[in-house]
Design an enzyme around this catalytic site. Sequence first.
Site, PDB file in Angstrom:
ATOM      1  N   GLU A   1       0.834  -1.207   0.000  1.00 34.17           N
ATOM      2  CA  GLU A   1       0.000   0.000   0.000  1.00 34.17           C
ATOM      3  C   GLU A   1       0.868   1.255   0.000  1.00 34.17           C
ATOM      4  O   GLU A   1       2.002   1.240   0.507  1.00 34.17           O
ATOM      5  CB  GLU A   1      -0.875   0.026   1.261  1.00 34.17           C
ATOM      6  CG  GLU A   1      -1.846  -1.132   1.331  1.00 34.17           C
ATOM      7  CD  GLU A   1      -2.901  -0.934   2.414  1.00 34.17           C
ATOM      8  OE1 GLU A   1      -2.981   0.172   2.997  1.00 34.17           O
ATOM      9  OE2 GLU A   1      -3.625  -1.900   2.672  1.00 34.17           O
TER      10      GLU A   1
ATOM     11  N   LYS B   1       2.234   4.625   1.374  1.00 33.89           N
ATOM     12  CA  LYS B   1       2.379   5.140   2.743  1.00 33.89           C
ATOM     13  C   LYS B   1       2.219   6.656   2.699  1.00 33.89           C
ATOM     14  O   LYS B   1       3.080   7.369   2.191  1.00 33.89           O
ATOM     15  CB  LYS B   1       3.734   4.751   3.340  1.00 33.89           C
ATOM     16  CG  LYS B   1       3.859   5.151   4.807  1.00 33.89           C
ATOM     17  CD  LYS B   1       5.127   4.603   5.430  1.00 33.89           C
ATOM     18  CE  LYS B   1       5.148   4.685   6.949  1.00 33.89           C
ATOM     19  NZ  LYS B   1       4.936   5.996   7.519  1.00 33.89           N
TER      20      LYS B   1
HETATM   21  P1  ATP Z   1       6.108   6.583  10.911  1.00 40.87           P
HETATM   22  O1  ATP Z   1       6.740   7.698  11.695  1.00 40.87           O
HETATM   23  O2  ATP Z   1       7.030   5.853   9.977  1.00 40.87           O
HETATM   24  O3  ATP Z   1       4.813   6.957  10.268  1.00 40.87           O
HETATM   25  P2  ATP Z   1       4.799   5.269  13.118  1.00 40.87           P
HETATM   26  O4  ATP Z   1       5.562   4.801  14.316  1.00 40.87           O
HETATM   27  O5  ATP Z   1       3.896   6.447  13.282  1.00 40.87           O
HETATM   28  O6  ATP Z   1       5.853   5.480  11.975  1.00 40.87           O
HETATM   29  P3  ATP Z   1       4.297   2.741  11.926  1.00 40.87           P
HETATM   30  O7  ATP Z   1       3.245   1.771  12.253  1.00 40.87           O
HETATM   31  O8  ATP Z   1       5.674   2.360  12.207  1.00 40.87           O
HETATM   32  O9  ATP Z   1       3.895   4.113  12.612  1.00 40.87           O
HETATM   33  O10 ATP Z   1       4.227   3.078  10.389  1.00 40.87           O
HETATM   34  C1  ATP Z   1       3.006   3.078   9.763  1.00 40.87           C
HETATM   35  C2  ATP Z   1       2.406   4.468   9.848  1.00 40.87           C
HETATM   36  O11 ATP Z   1       2.232   4.939   8.533  1.00 40.87           O
HETATM   37  C3  ATP Z   1       1.048   4.423  10.474  1.00 40.87           C
HETATM   38  O12 ATP Z   1       1.090   4.825  11.826  1.00 40.87           O
HETATM   39  C4  ATP Z   1       0.190   5.337   9.630  1.00 40.87           C
HETATM   40  O13 ATP Z   1      -0.006   6.567  10.274  1.00 40.87           O
HETATM   41  C5  ATP Z   1       0.994   5.592   8.382  1.00 40.87           C
HETATM   42  N1  ATP Z   1       0.394   5.069   7.148  1.00 40.87           N
HETATM   43  C6  ATP Z   1       0.282   5.747   5.994  1.00 40.87           C
HETATM   44  N2  ATP Z   1      -0.253   4.999   5.032  1.00 40.87           N
HETATM   45  C7  ATP Z   1      -0.515   3.786   5.574  1.00 40.87           C
HETATM   46  C8  ATP Z   1      -1.071   2.574   5.076  1.00 40.87           C
HETATM   47  N3  ATP Z   1      -1.473   2.454   3.820  1.00 40.87           N
HETATM   48  N4  ATP Z   1      -1.178   1.529   5.920  1.00 40.87           N
HETATM   49  C9  ATP Z   1      -0.770   1.630   7.208  1.00 40.87           C
HETATM   50  N5  ATP Z   1      -0.225   2.751   7.733  1.00 40.87           N
HETATM   51  C10 ATP Z   1      -0.104   3.823   6.925  1.00 40.87           C
END
Ligand code: ATP
Length: 588
Positions: free
Chosen positions: A250, A252
């Site tokens: 997907e 991001k």
């Molecule tokens: P990051 O700072 O990399 O966003 P994080 O610690 O907030 O990291 P992670 O679960 O590590 O969160 O990374 C996934 C994050 O990316 C999610 O928290 C979400 O906010 C964002 N995101 C964006 N697009 C998607 C998607 N298609 N599926 C899941 N998460 C997504």
Amino acid sequence: MLFEEVAYYYEKLESVSSRLAMIDIMAEALGKADKKEMRPLIYMTQGLLGPPFEGIQMGIAEKFAQQAIASATGFTKEEVAANAKKTGDLGNTAEELTRKTKLKRMSSKKHNVLSVYETLLKIASTSGQGSQEAKIRSAVALLTAASPLEARYLIRLALGKLRLGAGDATILEALSKMSTGERSARAELENAYNICSDLGKVGEVLAESGIKGVERIKVSLFNPIRPALAERLPTANEILEKMHGKCAVESKYDGLRAQVHLDKGKKKVEIFSRNLEKLTPMLPEIAKAALSEVRAERAIIEGEAIAYNEETGEFRPFQETIQRKRKHGIDELSVSMPLHLFAFDLMFLDGEDYLGKPYHERRAKLESLIKGGKTILPSGRVIVDKPKELDKYFEEQIADGLEGIVAKELNSPYVAGARKFSWIKLKRSYRGELSDTVDLVIVGYYLGRGARAEFQFGGLLAAVYNNKKDDFETVTRIGTGFSEEQMRNFKKILDKIKKPGKPARVDSIVTPDFWVEPTYVVTVRADEITKSPMHTCGRDGGDTGYALRFPRIVSDGVREDKSPDDATTTKEIIEMYGMQKRIKVEDK
Ligand code: ATP
């Protein structure tokens, strides 16, 4: 349970720094509460009056708390203020002046957990004209029947400054110990907590129906679910290998994570952020679209809210989306720069819990619910079984101005509150020389020297979260790259949470000029992760830990969407260190 006993345990908790000792004390305290007292006692021990997502603000300001102490003890306001200056903590002042009270104690009534909780709740919820006087009256009533030790904690609670240093994981282990005599039931309790985000509820169900009852806790509408999180891997090959050869990929989006709870019958929508704060007032166009575009009576869907220009298909940078997190001008912004929700998951639908269903099924259902919408759209995605296809999709996302991709295992359930390999993120930054950014907790700060002296701020001591030990391990000192405004701001906000000694749950062998209560998270980029004898991150009893080389802050200020427990974990740093080594080898 008398509040006197609660105060006794709080004092004991304050006096220990070992987590195991904290767990034992807390388990003993929780064991004294009856079923009805469990919820209030847990909330109060967290320094709260309800689950954090309710956002109940402790409603008394320092000034009014001082007035209440004056009225309850017979000292003048000036005397109270002078004592507070001396102790640096209004709780200690309340204790000292209650001990020396000039008034004859009229009341022999003793406080219990419920009466204290209810009064604090009343103080918090009184608003409008004359509310300050009413709050002070309630606080005086609490203090006049309190022992000096009770007064210490009542005032700290009323100010929202209890800060016993017990994180969620510690409370969960204490609950486990209380009910089974072991810490090992933490996993079951944690599962339930991840689903309802409410430690009070978990404790209450545990007291009422034991671990079996806790295992039956299900998703419920308007109770946010702790978000599933992604692991990292540096290459398409490794990702596909981990995903058994085939996965969904997907886009991001770099916006605000939004968990949308919807009940059409009640015309009610609530949107929660990544750290489960209510975002609803900040995202009016998404709340509206949830009611008109989602073909479901009741549902929980999750996605990323991001500023997006429909006509040009252009995604706007994070800094523009985040403008929504302000209090004013939201209606104007929702017209001039409307947000879209790129939905990527479905957790609940019309009474049915979707967490346990496989990703492909959740996704198919989600698409059918939001088909044809204008504001709520499905996140972009493809299914791949070749590294080349994954790389191609990744490059397209980068070309479109997105952060990268999140790969998702087709058959995995939604794993609430955990970072698992069923979701793997790949960002541009892993591929270059630099590793990904990390989110660190500020645990101390340094005074400025030389040109910085005028700001009285010379840098931060920052830590990662060790989720096994539920503590914060230092990983770097950030000394450069601050703007003047940032220095002023950090100084201002950190001064308010200064601690006289190393705060509970901070593991450090370096000593900053000032310790601060772990409260704020900043996003940091560094050149490299190195082994270091200076920092405790990943030390695990040995002599060397991990540290960041050349760290600098990349978030505007502090990350409002992350709490200390959401910071990058020790485990992630160790994994990133391993990835960095693999990339270096590949580059050669
Ligand atoms: P990051 O700072 O990399 O966003 P994080 O610690 O907030 O990291 P992670 O679960 O590590 O969160 O990374 C996934 C994050 O990316 C999610 O928290 C979400 O906010 C964002 N995101 C964006 N697009 C998607 C998607 N298609 N599926 C899941 N998460 C997504």
